[in-house]
Motif scaffolding. Structure first.
Motif, short mmCIF file in Angstrom:
data_model
loop_
_atom_site.label_atom_id
_atom_site.label_comp_id
_atom_site.label_asym_id
_atom_site.label_seq_id
_atom_site.Cartn_x
_atom_site.Cartn_y
_atom_site.Cartn_z
N GLU A 1 0.82 -1.22 0.00
CA GLU A 1 0.00 0.00 0.00
C GLU A 1 0.85 1.27 0.00
N HIS A 2 2.16 1.11 -0.07
CA HIS A 2 3.07 2.26 0.04
C HIS A 2 4.16 2.18 -1.03
N GLN A 3 3.74 2.19 -2.29
CA GLN A 3 4.68 2.03 -3.40
C GLN A 3 5.77 3.10 -3.41
N GLU A 4 5.39 4.34 -3.11
CA GLU A 4 6.38 5.43 -3.13
C GLU A 4 7.47 5.19 -2.08
N ARG A 5 7.06 4.78 -0.89
CA ARG A 5 8.02 4.48 0.17
C ARG A 5 8.91 3.31 -0.23
N SER A 6 8.32 2.30 -0.83
CA SER A 6 9.07 1.15 -1.32
C SER A 6 10.12 1.59 -2.34
N ASP A 7 9.73 2.46 -3.25
CA ASP A 7 10.65 2.95 -4.28
C ASP A 7 11.83 3.70 -3.67
N VAL A 8 11.55 4.50 -2.64
CA VAL A 8 12.62 5.26 -1.97
C VAL A 8 13.60 4.30 -1.30
N ILE A 9 13.08 3.28 -0.64
CA ILE A 9 13.94 2.30 0.04
C ILE A 9 14.81 1.56 -0.97
N VAL A 10 14.20 1.11 -2.06
CA VAL A 10 14.95 0.38 -3.09
C VAL A 10 16.00 1.28 -3.72
N ARG A 11 15.64 2.53 -3.99
CA ARG A 11 16.60 3.47 -4.58
C ARG A 11 17.82 3.63 -3.67
N GLY A 12 17.59 3.71 -2.37
CA GLY A 12 18.70 3.81 -1.42
C GLY A 12 19.59 2.59 -1.44
N LEU A 13 18.99 1.42 -1.50
CA LEU A 13 19.78 0.18 -1.55
C LEU A 13 20.59 0.10 -2.84
N LEU A 14 19.99 0.54 -3.94
CA LEU A 14 20.71 0.56 -5.22
C LEU A 14 21.88 1.54 -5.16
N GLU A 15 21.63 2.75 -4.65
CA GLU A 15 22.67 3.78 -4.57
C GLU A 15 23.81 3.36 -3.66
N ASP A 16 23.49 2.61 -2.61
CA ASP A 16 24.53 2.14 -1.69
C ASP A 16 25.26 0.91 -2.21
N GLY A 17 24.80 0.39 -3.34
CA GLY A 17 25.45 -0.79 -3.92
C GLY A 17 25.13 -2.07 -3.18
N LEU A 18 24.07 -2.06 -2.38
CA LEU A 18 23.72 -3.26 -1.62
C LEU A 18 22.85 -4.22 -2.42
N ILE A 19 22.19 -3.71 -3.46
CA ILE A 19 21.44 -4.55 -4.38
C ILE A 19 21.74 -4.07 -5.80
N ALA A 20 21.45 -4.94 -6.75
CA ALA A 20 21.63 -4.60 -8.17
C ALA A 20 20.31 -4.86 -8.89
N GLN A 21 20.17 -4.23 -10.04
CA GLN A 21 18.96 -4.38 -10.84
C GLN A 21 19.35 -4.87 -12.23
N ALA A 22 18.69 -5.92 -12.70
CA ALA A 22 18.98 -6.44 -14.03
C ALA A 22 17.76 -7.16 -14.59
N ASN A 23 17.37 -6.78 -15.79
CA ASN A 23 16.31 -7.48 -16.53
C ASN A 23 15.03 -7.67 -15.73
N GLY A 24 14.60 -6.63 -15.02
CA GLY A 24 13.34 -6.70 -14.29
C GLY A 24 13.43 -7.37 -12.93
N TRP A 25 14.64 -7.59 -12.46
CA TRP A 25 14.84 -8.27 -11.18
C TRP A 25 15.80 -7.47 -10.30
N TYR A 26 15.61 -7.59 -8.98
CA TYR A 26 16.60 -7.11 -8.01
C TYR A 26 17.37 -8.33 -7.55
N GLN A 27 18.66 -8.15 -7.36
CA GLN A 27 19.50 -9.26 -6.94
C GLN A 27 20.66 -8.73 -6.11
N GLN A 28 21.38 -9.65 -5.50
CA GLN A 28 22.58 -9.25 -4.79
C GLN A 28 23.63 -8.83 -5.81
N PRO A 29 24.46 -7.86 -5.47
CA PRO A 29 25.48 -7.41 -6.44
C PRO A 29 26.52 -8.48 -6.74
#
Length: 175
Positions: free
Chosen positions: A147-175
């Motif tokens: 119910e909180h897509q915007e908050r989810s997006d902010v959290i994911v963006r932070g994880l991506l920026e910190d290099g803690l997760i990676a994004q590829a082909n429609g998936w999030y994964q460990q770097p």
């Protein structure tokens, strides 16, 4: 700098693994230094003081002693001032007044509630990624934030920026 490795961790590794003569400021060390100087210390100031008092060649030992001393003698709730071996040098003991330690940088502050926090949501996603990749479309659900897509997006963006997760082909994964 490595993602997720801050000043404290870097200095702890330097002091305890490499035996470097650097001050490691945890909550206990910050408390001791604030009380000895009888003033609230900012992050830079407490670190400069900690670095300046490390005896040459004794970084590992000194930091262990400082942390242990702050935890057992110069504790937050019940400092043992009467039996303290440095009370002759302690500004707080000599002058009195309000304890400067709680407002000093590096001392612990009460954490906000965990249940429902961004920390909890991040943890849920990171735990899921241990088992395998998570579809981008499912990330909010995995974090319990449907119910909180915007908050989810902010959290994911932070994880991506910190290099803690990676994004590829429609998936999030460990770097």
């Amino acid at each position: 700098a490595l993602p997720g490795v801050g000043d404290y961790t870097a200095r702890a590794v330097m002091a305890f693994a490499d035996h470097a003569d650097v001050g490691v400021v945890d909550t206990n060390v910050a408390r001791v230094l604030a009380r000895v100087h009888n003033k609230v210390l900012g992050k830079k100031e407490v670190q400069l003081i900690a670095d300046a008092i490390v005896p040459e060649g004794l970084g590992w030992e000194w930091n262990q002693v400082m942390m242990d001393f702050g935890a057992t003698v110069c504790s937050a709730r019940a400092p043992k001032c009467a039996s303290c071996i440095i009370n002759d040098h302690c500004g707080w003991r000599k002058i009195g007044g309000d304890d400067p330690a709680p407002a000093t940088a590096g001392t612990s502050k009460p954490q906000s509630r965990f249940e429902g926090s961004d920390r909890q949501a991040r943890g849920k996603l990171m735990k899921a990624l241990v088992s395998g990749a998570v579809r981008i479309a499912d990330a909010a659900k995995v974090m319990g934030l449907m119910e909180h897509q915007e908050r989810s997006d902010v959290i994911v963006r932070g994880l991506l920026e910190d290099g803690l997760i990676a994004q590829a082909n429609g998936w999030y994964q460990q770097p």
